[in-house]
Design an enzyme around this catalytic site. Sequence first.
Site, PDB file in Angstrom:
ATOM      1  CD  GLU A 771      -3.200   0.514   1.819  1.00  0.00           C
ATOM      2  OE1 GLU A 771      -3.435  -0.649   3.418  1.00  0.00           O
ATOM      3  OE2 GLU A 771      -3.257   1.197   2.608  1.00  0.00           O
ATOM      4  CB  CYS A 805      -1.097   7.263   2.171  1.00  0.00           C
ATOM      5  SG  CYS A 805      -1.924   5.904   2.605  1.00  0.00           S
TER       6      CYS A 805
END
Length: 1010
Positions: A771, A805
């Site tokens: 990720e 993020c």
Amino acid sequence: MREFTIPYAGIAMLHPIPQDPLPRTDRLPDPYRAEPAVLAERRSALDGALDWPAVRASAEPWVCAVRENPPPFWAMERLLTEYPISSHEGLALMRLAEALLRVPDTETAIALTADQLGRADFEGASDAVIARLSSAAIALSKRWLPAEGSAPGLVARLGARSVVAATLRAVQLLGRQFVLGEDIEDALRRAEAGRRAHPTLRHSFDMLGEGARTEADAAHYLQSYRQALEAIARHADPMRHPSLNDGLSIKLSALHPRYEPAQHERVMRELVPRVWALCERAAQASLNLTIDAEEVERLELSLDVFEALAARVAREYPLWEGLGLALQAYQTRAVELIDEVAAIGRRHGVRLMCRLVKGAYWDSEIKRAQELGLPGYPVFTRKHRTDVSYLACARALLDADDVVFAQFATHNAGTIAAVLQMARQRGSTRFELQRLHGMGEGVYREVLRDVDVGCRVYAPVGAHRDLLAYLVRRLLENGANSSFVHQLADESVGMEALLESPMERCASEDGKPAFALPARLYGAQRPNSEGLDPAVAEHRERLFAAWRQVAVPRVPEASAGEASAAARRAAEAFDAWNHRPVAERAAVLRRAADAMQAQLPPLCALLVAEARKTWPDAIAEVREAIDFLRYYATEAERLLAPVELPGPTGERNTLRLHGRGAWVCISPWNFPLAIFTGQVAAALVTGNTVLAKPAEQTPAIAREAVRLLHAAGVPAEVLQLLHGPGETVGAALVAEPAVAGVVFTGSTPVAKAIQRALAAKDGPIVPLIAETGGVNAMLVDSSALPEQVADAVVQSAFRSAGQRCSALRLLCVHESIADGVIEMVRGAAQALVVGDPADLATDVGPLIDAEAFDGVARHLARLRTTARALLPEGEDAATHTVAPQLFEIRHVAEASQEIFGPVLQVLRWRGDPKDVIAQVNALGYGLTLGLQTRIDSRAQALAAQARAGNVYVNRNTIGAVVGVQPFGGEGLSGTGPKAGGPHYLPRFCAEQTLTINTTAAGGNVALFSA
Ligand SMILES: Cc1cc2nc3c(=O)[nH]c(=O)nc-3n(C[C@H](O)[C@H](O)[C@H](O)COP(=O)(O)OP(=O)(O)OC[C@H]3O[C@@H](n4cnc5c(N)ncnc54)[C@H](O)[C@@H]3O)c2cc1C
């Protein structure tokens, strides 16, 4: 910018204790007390207080008269009876009313109208004015409005324009019902005209606009309140009691961009003088100045402001009795609030006014409690309970009439009759009734014919553009099935139901919440994690008590050799752990979740101390970790149960999943507990053993998570923590031959390096779940509400100092509204507090370390030469803080790099929104995307086009909730599957199909006995 001096030089240190800027205790009881207990108190306060058959006998003739002889605006009420907000048509009407008037460009107005009316069916609407107009608009729309995305021909375009014009007109009429005038002079003229028919009628003017986002907004609203007061004062008699003059209602949220409990100190310093300036003018002219009631979260704060004002009134205008506060009966603390207001009056020797309302933000209060996982709801959950509470409050207000002048604001005939009965019984005359302009006209026409009592009309004033938030609340109220005005207009609702005693309804039920408490949001599946409400003193105290104890221990680093040894141990431990029943492993996770829940305050304190999280971020993070544990426990039991597959007779086919071996879990510092726990829990519960490597900056919180998991029953060799640099410990772990899988969250380059290292190894092909980051965009079209956009942008781009993020990096605003939106975002960003994360008032804490700070500083230096800076510089190398930064760029492609800090780039777009999405897709990342539009079909189409893992419409783009918004991206943003989603666990598993020939030992028994 706030300064702070915590020396974050090392991690093995005690942090200084911050001052709690808020009062240590609340004035009012816990807002989350159990509803049955509160309701029982309210009911007992009303014991013997009311003769309901007499109440009904008073109210019934009013109802009959209104139904027989409806008032002029009845058309709208009828319309909403025909099309309640629960229907497509009602919803379309509400949405158009909310959005259409602010859309500046024709293309978008057409698209919005087509979108909403396309799904509604107004055929056969009643023939009253507004209904007729709406029907006409809708009928026209059927013929002319294009479908979203199709290019209309010339005739169709002309047609579409007429439809939009007709709809606009209908919506304007709808709005006009609720506004007395476009400006205060206009409103005063109309008020005067109204008084010719009802000489005792008073008004409380409300200058439309609420929720300042910027200092400029607040200054504008203050000016508008001042002007209004001057005008009202000119028409008032300063020798009369304020109850006999017109007055003004104000919203504190309009007067300060940060009217929030966490900003207590600043609010008291900056807001109180602003309100005081208004009080002075109102006092000089003997006017009633009422502070409207807003969200529950702000109640304590509003009381502190109110008391500061009352104290000054006592000193400077002791004879003025016009300072007022609105109180919401739907709050579980409403009666105690009245006691407190009376106590304020007595303490300072001033007489006050109190407007009692039921409350206009009910749905958002329920949502907030659910989102934050609070212990209960701060409002009653059934309408008749609010009615009971209202009557208990009315009684308390009448009891306090030595110091409080009561103002009963309701359109409900039963409530009015009950209040009048109580007042008569007590011989009280120090009160008035209130209604909203455009509502309850019929009922009040009848009531005032019967009784000689003062009545005040709450009269919004302003341009249409400022009406929208207010209008939506009114439409909700008129359109909700449960509301009195709605039922009154619906002749199918009989008198029995309309005037039923709320006490009797309460007597026939147990008083439990009407829907699951926030902790039970996910029903039988799993408990929801519980949060804390920093607006409540007792909750804050739990956090600060933990803070006083917190120490960040030094975690020893592992060597590369120790990493290899650990990998061997993990491989050896695999079989035994993998063969434990999944239910046992799930139980371990659940025990760990419960332990984390019990340890929430110390874990938050550790996150603040080690990871420099702000308190709200820390609470959200601990909750996320708890949710991961419980969600994966439940998911594992579902997914790892053997599945029987259909096949030919005489054979049994079973598919089952199990662990793969030892997994390396490498997690980042920006979610050092949640992502760490999520990775580890997923690997463990599927039968794998784990080598957990936390981020170098945050090993202490990881060690705490490991300690809790071990205590919950994970054997030491099944979960091993290996702290150390990625280049040595991380790399050594990844290179280990015994490793069966790697899960990684971090930067794209490191993910690629891991992928290459795995590919270079001999032996089995090892799966990698990565990720990584994103250049996340938000597209705003001209139907979006700028205030909502500003809130979403500021939270998404600057919360957690942009170190998520999912954070927003690129804002794309339609050119027709860009100036206003950019200005609002700019102003809202400047109102943020940058500083010490341990301070509750801080919005933007420091970056994690010097390296991160230097990286962001380099980007800023570049942007200052290539783009237009819209905010002043604000970097402080000593504390690693960066004040929010905003840059205007021209092309999407300029925002090609992820900047991991509070830095937002903005651009203006025109033309087709699909082109913007295509350019964002071309950046190659695919994590989050925000869409701000009221055109539902456009949102759907753009979401389908977007190459983004998480698309958020009309909200912020951060804070994905486990099991609710599974999180993760595609392209440069990661491999998937999504964390906290149903496809995550299978990636940690190997699969086995077991096929057994059941005929091998003596024929097909099953077939014979079928
Ligand atoms: C003069 C005036 C000033 C006002 N100022 C304010 C203000 O400052 N702040 C503010 O918030 N509102 C304010 N209001 C709005 C007010 O809250 C609503 O108009 C009022 O709640 C409608 O109540 P009612 O008695 O007329 O109608 P009713 O139909 O009898 O009651 C409707 C109310 O019941 C409550 N309710 C609905 N469903 C539920 C449920 N499931 N569980 C529990 N409760 C429920 C809600 O409060 C809803 O508004 C004001 C209203 C007036 C008339």
